[in-house]
Design an enzyme around this catalytic site. Structure first.
Site, PDB file in Angstrom:
ATOM      1  N   GLY A 344      -8.044  67.059  39.865  1.00  0.00           N
ATOM      2  CA  GLY A 344      -9.342  66.524  39.468  1.00  0.00           C
ATOM      3  C   GLY A 344     -10.432  67.034  40.380  1.00  0.00           C
ATOM      4  N   PRO A 345     -11.684  66.788  39.998  1.00  0.00           N
ATOM      5  CG  PRO A 345     -13.557  66.356  38.709  1.00  0.00           C
ATOM      6  CD  PRO A 345     -12.109  66.063  38.796  1.00  0.00           C
ATOM      7  N   GLY A 349     -10.866  60.375  44.296  1.00  0.00           N
ATOM      8  CA  GLY A 349      -9.880  59.438  44.842  1.00  0.00           C
ATOM      9  C   GLY A 349      -8.466  59.976  44.981  1.00  0.00           C
ATOM     10  CE  LYS A 350      -8.391  66.027  44.065  1.00  0.00           C
ATOM     11  NZ  LYS A 350      -9.821  65.785  43.940  1.00  0.00           N
ATOM     12  CB  SER A 661     -16.675  76.277  26.311  1.00  0.00           C
ATOM     13  OG  SER A 661     -17.290  76.274  27.556  1.00  0.00           O
ATOM     14  CE  LYS A 704     -16.601  72.344  28.635  1.00  0.00           C
ATOM     15  NZ  LYS A 704     -16.044  73.192  27.603  1.00  0.00           N
TER      16      LYS A 704
END
Ligand code: ADP
Length: 760
Positions: A344-345, A349-350, A661, A704
């Site tokens: 994840g970005p 909270g990783k 995209s 997005k």
């Protein structure tokens, strides 16, 4: 040609001009000497080819000898004769007889003895080398006398006779009757001898130095002993203490044996030797690694759930997956071999969830950041022989932890260089990591009890061989509401209490403003930093006595944080033709980008700027072809592609962008520019375009749409095939913006107002 007595010599060539004493023992040789003395004191001496022959035949002797004058003869008591000979000239020998004494016919060798320029140069050259040779040797007699000789024949023979060289080399010089050629041969032999002598000298010096050092070390250690004796100190033996430490450490067999071997080496070394410190350090490492030490292995699911709920807001799916993982471990009796990978970005909270897992399991926690790691030695250490060698980071951290089963967070596994892939495969493979070999420690350490958790911002750059070993858990971006709740419940207490300001109040509106105007992120790391900044400033005011109670509101926010970095709603309202918003997905999460197109007089060229990658460029070209095929329907002049150029630009120009995209938004913006009709306000798009105008699905829809929501977009157009991703988007976001899933570009063009509904 005259008949002359012959004296065969062993391992000696008698050169002309040479005066040598010789011991003669063979009866026939003594008879030859007697015959010569009785006649004219001349005898010819030659060397034996076959050194063993007692009575040499013609083929056992060199056919070239030196006619010599007998200067002195002395009979020795043992029957031998000592004779002093002076070499006169070279002679060719023939008709050799051995009875009744050695004799032969001799013919003086004549040669061209004119002193040429070449001979003079050779003499000079050889003189120089000979002087150096004599200097290196140190025991050559009459060097200066020889160096004064200018006659090539005499000079070369005198020099040759002085050299202490092999018999083969002597033979070469002796059999070369021509003086110039002899000088040339001499120059070669001398050069190689000088080189050898220099090497010998160098080796000798090194040996002497080493001996000197050993002697010095010995003397010093003796002196130390003597001083200790003098001071009345008991003989302190460091190795005894180390041995006791090894015993106390309860090392596994392999480590214990290694430690004892090294201790043995240490014992043999003099106390002053620098290498002792290296070995001592190594043994210390062996002793201090937690070979058998573990934290408890309890797995309490209810407790784990409580800790996760207490420390992390939202993240329902993540928590569920983590608890499932722990439940499987509990049933299996140990942690499963697979490795968790949190994707994840940044700031979602990783790391903190990994930390909570460690807490729930009652284990130590450590974190190893892999970004920028270049060398295998950082993971596996350097061999002990390497100066200042140490184990790699893995064992360093395990030692610090004093536990062989901590939760080990490998941060940013997606940034690992491909060169280090094999090291990580080995590290993360339960089959191999039970015998993990660090180069420094050099005996296997069992890492199979470690719980590895990895983090990554994206999965694209992780090789599939590594991905296969990991169980992926995705961490989504937060909505603005979630960020506000996280800030209120966790970040504010953490930052205010951390700065010693437990009573500091921050209004909700101020927090919202920090989130939307001072940060632009998927997680909450930036917000945490800004809040810490506020606390530090307030703390300074309090310490300076200016304030004792503060309340942070929207009004005084700029005082602490300066002007906002972003607009509240970054999407503009300017209703211009040739401008649209496209949705991108990066490592940092989703993002809203502007796409601009201008139509210029020209000849049908397409310009693309904004650091766009190949895939975006191809999308633009595909889109342009689609527009040309639909020119009539879009009411474009039929020859627009010959009279105009199109320039597409996607700011911010310094950031590289790529991926398919952007296709739909670029086509829409080109059509808007060509028709001079603005795109409806507040719309953002994402989707890949085909030549026939079909819209293909893209990744990162949730991120997005969340970014679009943050930026204030009111309608998002996504590919039809991505419709199922809508369910992942939080309900409150879905309520605030409309999401339209379309499959065809024609529909998009109608939807954004570039063509009237119902018109052809
Ligand atoms: P990451 O490892 O994903 O970059 P971190 O775990 O370092 O993110 O989180 C950054 C900060 O945000 C930490 O202080 C963490 O406690 C806090 N944080 C992130 N997500 C949450 C959450 N869901 N609940 C509570 N705090 C959170």
């Amino acid at each position: 040609m005259k008949n002359i007595p012959l004296l065969p010599l062993r391992k000696t060539f008698l050169f002309p001009y040479m005066v040598v004493p010789l011991f003669v023992g063979r009866k026939k040789s003594i008879s030859s000497l007697e015959k010569a003395v009785a006649k004219d004191k001349l005898i010819v001496a030659t060397c034996q080819k076959n050194q063993d022959a007692e009575e040499p035949e013609e083929e056992d002797l060199y056919p070239l000898g030196t006619v010599a004058e007998i200067l002195q003869v002395l009979k020795l008591p043992d029957g031998k004769v000592k004779v002093l000979l002076e070499g006169l000239y070279r002679a060719k020998l023939s008709n050799i007889k051995k009875d009744p004494f050695f004799s032969c016919s001799s013919k003086r060798l004549k040669f061209h003895s004119k002193k040429t320029k070449k001979a003079e140069a050779l003499i000079r050259y050889v003189s120089k080398d000979f002087a150096e040779y004599a200097k290196l040797k140190g025991d050559v007699l009459n060097v200066n006398d020889i160096l004064e000789i200018q006659e090539p024949d005499q000079f070369s023979d005198q020099v040759a006779s002085c050299l202490q060289i092999s018999l083969e080399k002597k033979e070469k010089l002796f059999t070369e009757a021509e003086p110039e050629k002899r000088l040339t041969a001499l120059s070669f032999i001398l050069s190689s001898e000088i080189e050898m002598l220099k090497l010998e000298k160098e080796i000798q010096q090194k040996v002497a130095k080493q001996m000197e050092k050993t002697k010095k070390e010995y003397l010093l250690s003796e002196k130390i002993k003597a001083i200790q004796d003098e001071l009345g100190k008991e003989d302190y033996d460091e190795t005894e203490e180390i041995l006791a430490e090894i015993e106390r450490a309860e090392l596994p067999k392999e480590a214990k044996e290694k430690a004892e071997r090294e201790l043995c080496r240490l014992r043999k070394m003099p106390e002053t030797m620098a290498e002792r410190a290296i070995i001592r350090n190594y043994i210390d490492w062996l002793i201090s690694l937690p070979w058998n030490k573990k934290n408890s292995e309890k797995i309490d699911i209810a407790e784990a759930k409580r800790i996760l709920e207490e420390n992390h807001l939202g993240l329902f799916k993540v928590k569920e997956r983590v608890l499932e993982f722990l439940a499987v471990s509990k049933l299996a009796g140990r942690l499963p071999g697979s490795i968790l990978c949190f994707v994840g970005p940044p700031g979602v909270g990783k790391s903190s969830v990994a930390q909570s897992i460690a807490k729930a399991l009652g284990r130590e926690f450590t974190r190893f950041s892999l970004g920028g790691l270049k060398d295998e030695s950082e993971i596996k250490g350097h061999r002990m022989t390497y100066v200042a060698a140490m184990p790699g980071k893995i064992l360093q951290m395990i030692r610090r932890m004093q536990s062989k089963n901590p939760v080990f967070l490998l941060d940013e596994i997606d940034k690992v260089s491909p060169y280090l892939l094999s090291s990580f495969l080995e590290l993360l493979d339960p089959e191999h990591n039970s015998r993990f070999l660090d180069h420094y420690i050099d005996i296997p350490f069992d890492l199979s009890d470690l719980l590895f958790i990895t983090t990554a911002n994206t999965l694209h750059s992780i090789p599939s061989s590594l991905l296969d070993r990991m169980e992926i858990i995705e961490f989504p971006s937060y909505t603005e509401e979630e960020k506000l709740r996280i800030a209120k419940k966790f970040l504010i207490p953490k930052t205010t209490i951390g700065s010693g300001l437990p009573h500091l109040k921050v209004s909700d509106r101020a927090i919202k403003r920090v989130i939307s105007c001072y940060t632009k992120e998927a997680g909450v790391r930036g917000a945490e930093k800004e809040l810490t900044k506020i606390c530090q400033k307030v703390a300074k005011e309090v310490v300076e006595g200016n304030k004792d109670k503060s309340q942070i509101t929207v009004k005084n926010l700029t005082k602490y944080l300066g002007c906002p970095s972003y607009k509240e709603k970054s999407i503009g309202s300017a209703n211009l033709p040739g401008v649209s918003y496209l949705l991108a997905y990066t490592e940092m999460g989703g993002e809203v980008l502007v796409c601009e197109v201008v139509t210029l007089p020209g000849s049908g060229k397409l310009y693309l700027t904004g650091k766009l990658g190949d895939i975006i460029k191809e999308q633009a070209e595909t889109g342009l072809s689609y527009i040309r095929s639909k020119a009539e329907r879009l009411s474009l002049q039929s020859d627009f592609d010959k009279r105009y150029d199109l320039h597409i630009h996607i700011p911010e120009g310094a950031i590289p962008k790529d991926g398919p995209s952007a296709g739909v938004a670029m086509v829409a913006t080109m059509v808007s520019s060509l028709t001079n009709i603005p795109i409806k306000n507040g719309v953002a798009m994402t989707g890949e375009i085909t030549l026939t105008g079909q819209i293909l699905p893209v990744s990162g829809i949730k991120e997005k749409v969340l970014a679009a929501h943050r930026a204030g977009v009111s309608k998002v157009i996504i590919p039809k095939e991505n419709e199922r991703d809508i369910l992942d988007i939080p309900k409150n976001v879905r309520k605030r913006l409309s999401i339209l899933a379309l499959s065809d570009m024609d529909e998009v063009i109608k939807e954004i107002g570039l063509i009237k509904v119902g018109s052809q």
